[in-house]
Write an enzyme that holds these catalytic residues in place. Sequence first.
Site, short mmCIF file in Angstrom:
data_model
loop_
_atom_site.label_atom_id
_atom_site.label_comp_id
_atom_site.label_asym_id
_atom_site.label_seq_id
_atom_site.Cartn_x
_atom_site.Cartn_y
_atom_site.Cartn_z
N HIS A 124 0.84 -1.20 0.00
CA HIS A 124 0.00 0.00 0.00
C HIS A 124 0.87 1.25 0.00
CE1 HIS A 124 -3.45 -2.55 1.75
NE2 HIS A 124 -3.54 -2.45 0.43
N ARG A 145 30.31 -6.24 16.44
CA ARG A 145 31.58 -6.18 17.16
C ARG A 145 32.69 -6.97 16.48
NH1 ARG A 145 33.79 -6.02 22.57
NH2 ARG A 145 35.11 -7.80 23.05
N1 ARG Z 1 36.81 -3.74 25.80
C1 ARG Z 1 38.03 -4.46 25.50
C2 ARG Z 1 37.68 -5.89 25.14
O1 ARG Z 1 36.78 -6.46 25.71
C3 ARG Z 1 38.99 -4.43 26.63
C4 ARG Z 1 40.35 -4.77 26.20
C5 ARG Z 1 41.30 -4.88 27.35
N2 ARG Z 1 42.43 -5.65 26.97
C6 ARG Z 1 42.40 -6.96 26.68
N3 ARG Z 1 43.49 -7.55 26.35
N4 ARG Z 1 41.34 -7.66 26.76
O2 ARG Z 1 38.27 -6.45 24.23
ZN ZN Z 2 36.65 -2.83 22.03
#
Ligand code: ARG
Ligand code: ZN
Length: 327
Positions: A124, A145
């Site tokens: 529509h 991510r």
């Molecule tokens: N936000 C990041 C992650 O989760 C933190 C990283 C910190 N360092 C690490 N080697 N995980 O990947």
């Molecule tokens: Zn990150």
Amino acid sequence: MFLETFMILISRCEDIKSEIQTNWRYCLRMVYDLCLLFRVLMDDVQGVIKKQTVNDTVSPRSSASYYEQYHSLNEIYSWMEEITEMNADLLQKIYIGSSFEKRPLYILKVQTPKSAIWIDCGIHAREWIAPAFCLWFIGHNRLWRKSRSKHGNNRCIGTDMNRNFDAGWCGKGASHNDCHEIYCGPYPESEPEVKAVAHFLQKHKDHIKAYITIHSYSQMVLFPYSYTTNKSKDHDELLSVANKVVLAIRKTTQKMYESGPGAQTIYLAPGGSDDWAYDLGIKYSFTFELRDRGTHGFLLPPNLIKPTCIEALSGIKTIALHVINNI
Ligand code: ARG
Ligand code: ZN
């Protein structure tokens, strides 16, 4: 307006009554319903339509707000062209016929192994929200991510590249489940992106005096380790550098950042690039978690880009100065 119409119709009830052979009560009821039916719901329909028909050049196709606007058919054709070109591995544009006015009808096929779901939007013409949904549905996941890899018979796409480095690979804080956000991949450096970075750093490790990896969000300055709660042998020095960074940022933009080793300050997260670079011998290894602290999260508004960059730069300068004075 409502009352006026109501009164005029009531005054005609005597005639209406005889015309359709009914009684006063029923006639009143009918008049009331009629008035409700013809109540003014919107003053300036043309004005509203004009306001909702955006100038498509204002909001680029790649921006998130693009999907929160209505677009002309021509713009939608261009969008289809661009999105299928940019995602050739995922999307296919298929011509299935044309409209009465000879406009092409396309379907966008999202790669599916076998079975499929058909979704159409806008049978529509006046229901503009319908095609807006179809565009929005195809548009990229702004909060993706992981990488985009597919491994073997995995059900889900992508590996967390910050869990894929060969540093305490896939211990506590990572997942073997390919559908999880923190999937470590089938083996260390399974991701070509990770492999390329690791290869380059390895080759140039004697030249590279500091490794800094920028993430968001949380407002933190992290250093190894993240794959273990044990202190690294340079813990005290790295902590003092991180504290200096925090001070510099506070002086620059008054923003408060936290400092500390990854595992204690944020969470256990093995397979990260900072830990890998550190174990490779690059002592000054840091992860910056930029703004904010959750108000906008990953959807940091554009007007905060500049102040965030300025404070990050002041942090990097602090590290550089320390490195220069200590090598
Ligand atoms: N936000 C990041 C992650 O989760 C933190 C990283 C910190 N360092 C690490 N080697 N995980 O990947
Ligand atoms: Zn990150």
